[in-house]
Motif scaffolding. Sequence first.
Motif, PDB file in Angstrom:
ATOM      1  N   PHE A 118       0.855  -1.182   0.000  1.00 26.85           N
ATOM      2  CA  PHE A 118       0.000   0.000   0.000  1.00 26.85           C
ATOM      3  C   PHE A 118       0.896   1.238   0.000  1.00 26.85           C
ATOM      4  N   GLY A 119       0.667   2.114  -0.939  1.00 28.73           N
ATOM      5  CA  GLY A 119       1.468   3.323  -0.984  1.00 28.73           C
ATOM      6  C   GLY A 119       2.506   3.321  -2.095  1.00 28.73           C
ATOM      7  N   ASP A 178       2.134   2.811  -5.068  1.00 35.08           N
ATOM      8  CA  ASP A 178       1.622   3.417  -6.300  1.00 35.08           C
ATOM      9  C   ASP A 178       1.403   4.909  -6.181  1.00 35.08           C
ATOM     10  N   PHE A 179       1.378   5.427  -4.961  1.00 37.78           N
ATOM     11  CA  PHE A 179       1.167   6.874  -4.884  1.00 37.78           C
ATOM     12  C   PHE A 179       2.296   7.621  -4.184  1.00 37.78           C
ATOM     13  N   CYS A 180       3.414   6.972  -3.988  1.00 37.89           N
ATOM     14  CA  CYS A 180       4.545   7.707  -3.440  1.00 37.89           C
ATOM     15  C   CYS A 180       5.166   8.495  -4.584  1.00 37.89           C
TER      16      CYS A 180
END
Lengths: 338, 338
Positions: free
Chosen positions: A274-275, A277-279
């Motif tokens: 989780f994360g 993909d958006f870091c």
Amino acid sequence: MPQRREAVTIADVARTVGVATSTVSRALNQPGRISDELRDRIVAAAATLGYHPNPQARSLTSGRTQSIALLVPDITNPFFFGLIRGAQAQARARGHRHVLVDTEESAEVEALTLAELPASVDGIVLAAARLTDAELTAAAGRVPLVLVNREVPGLRSVVMDTAAGALQALDHLVSLGHRSVAYVAGPATSWSSRKRWRALQRTARRLGVDCVRIGPFPPTMAAGAAAADAVVHHRVTGALFFNDLLAIGALRRFAERGIRVPDDLSVVGCDDIFGADFCRPPLTTLTTPVEQTGRVAVDMLLSTPTVGEPVRAGQTLPTHLTIRESTGPVPTRRAGRP
Amino acid sequence: MPQRREAVTIADVARTVGVATSTVSRALNQPGRISDELRDRIVAAAATLGYHPNPQARSLTSGRTQSIALLVPDITNPFFFGLIRGAQAQARARGHRHVLVDTEESAEVEALTLAELPASVDGIVLAAARLTDAELTAAAGRVPLVLVNREVPGLRSVVMDTAAGALQALDHLVSLGHRSVAYVAGPATSWSSRKRWRALQRTARRLGVDCVRIGPFPPTMAAGAAAADAVVHHRVTGALFFNDLLAIGALRRFAERGIRVPDDLSVVGCDDIFGADFCRPPLTTLTTPVEQTGRVAVDMLLSTPTVGEPVRAGQTLPTHLTIRESTGPVPTRRAGRP
DNA sequence: CCAGGTTTGGCAATGGATTGCCAGCTCCGT
DNA sequence: ACGGAGCTGGCAATCCATTGCCAAACCTGG
């Protein structure tokens, strides 16, 4: 404040209906054993009184606890969330409860838990075991056991094939022109880190690229900064991190130091937590089937009820590379190079 | 494949030492009750044999199970990871195991679990309860219960003061010049979402700013896109989201639609989950003391052993606004305005 | 109408540990 | 030397549900 009320027992139901406790038990557990008419009355009475069999008492005689345990080294690590989720889902689907134990990356806690737990659960899923093969084999003699991301001869296990995945990642970097890469290793006790490194090393040699190993590092975001500095120090153009946590931590450090990813340096993570993909930038990483792993492990645990040879002792689940924006062509000139 | 071995029982130890089982039990549980010499021999024998008391059997007589349950509506939500972690840590510290149950946002599952579990645990921590006050009160009569983020008169609870936090966030936006904001609501059954909205509404009126409510939305990243579109539709300059998951999901949607955050729109999340600091842009959010909440809840649960009035029925933990980069001054002209 | 088979339900043992109560022993003071 | 107090340790009941075995009741066919 209400006082803890006495629970309804099977005896209460039996008394209400005017039968023996054994009859109630059979009515509830062996549908065909009791006449329909009586069974209906018993079921109705049980529902009215709000009777729920005491699992402790039941497990004493039946030996079944209808619950399994999941041991993870560190609940903090989002990677295990997926595992927990998958395991929980499958356990529930098969009518089992789920005890979660954080072994705190400690072999002692792991050993102690493995010693204490067998009486309370029908089986144990042990993720990223820290113990030795011998200790694990011994534990498996006491309680049904399935290992995750660890292989021991003769024991059942589910592993994610991150070694193969790492090779995909290496290919990816090589195809982008990288010739000098680093593997940022996880804990020294990590079986999968060792396995991955061995695969990388061999393949790097074959491909004629430089591959150095850095570490070990604890698999945390906080350790990412140190890992980042070490990577910079080694003057490579690409780095494969033991996991996303470390990679994301490193990403932040690179940004602080003005090192642009992927322009100056390509970064590959592992796990696709989780994360990832958006870091910033979104992380190229090895996507692992975590939830599936949890489900498969629980399934394996509950399938062969301790008896006979398991159909498959070990199962390997494939991983694949998810390319996002943290990897790119090798820089033509490397900033800060002498 | 090794067969499940018979466990060592207290009778084995007793036989080895040549005493009665009661003596072994007392040697292990009531140190002063048995002479030192004999006690030492018993302890030694127990260690040699690898004796571990069977928790099921023990709980049958003592009533204690040395384990607690944590019920959360959705393990998928990273917010609960912190809670799980905190609860687990405190439970371990107090010598208890930890059963994790995902109620899947369903009131029925919640009710069923609450009905079945009391016999197997010493207490239950129930997060974000979906049931009615009456049902919860009834459950609390059957088993020690502590609520998280839900208040019911007479029941023990730990809540994070997100209502006060939301007002801080509103102040923050107002001070940046925003005059028209939206509250993106969570599930209709969410007590804290309702409470927050009430506080916002009141204060917004007092401050003379427009505050509309959008939703309800499920608290997931996937729902973030729809929430984002709704926010855009309402032509506000700032939005307070029910939680970070929703906000991060919305952030992505805003980026897709070319809406710049914070230039065109300010976004505030809630919870400060893993990832809120490294998403893009880093999220201004309400930081909640999640782990502490977990610890406090478990402490509360295990402290007053069902007897007498609890010292404090409810505890409110403060939250604070963490300002990152998703909020900024109100845009002078709003793009796309007619 | 009876022997033999099938249901159906109850008795009591069982699992492992805890605990109230009792008995034997030591040790003290008188 | 005797009575009582204080230790120690054992016996047996208990917690709750399951299950092997038995017996009563019912049914069937001869």
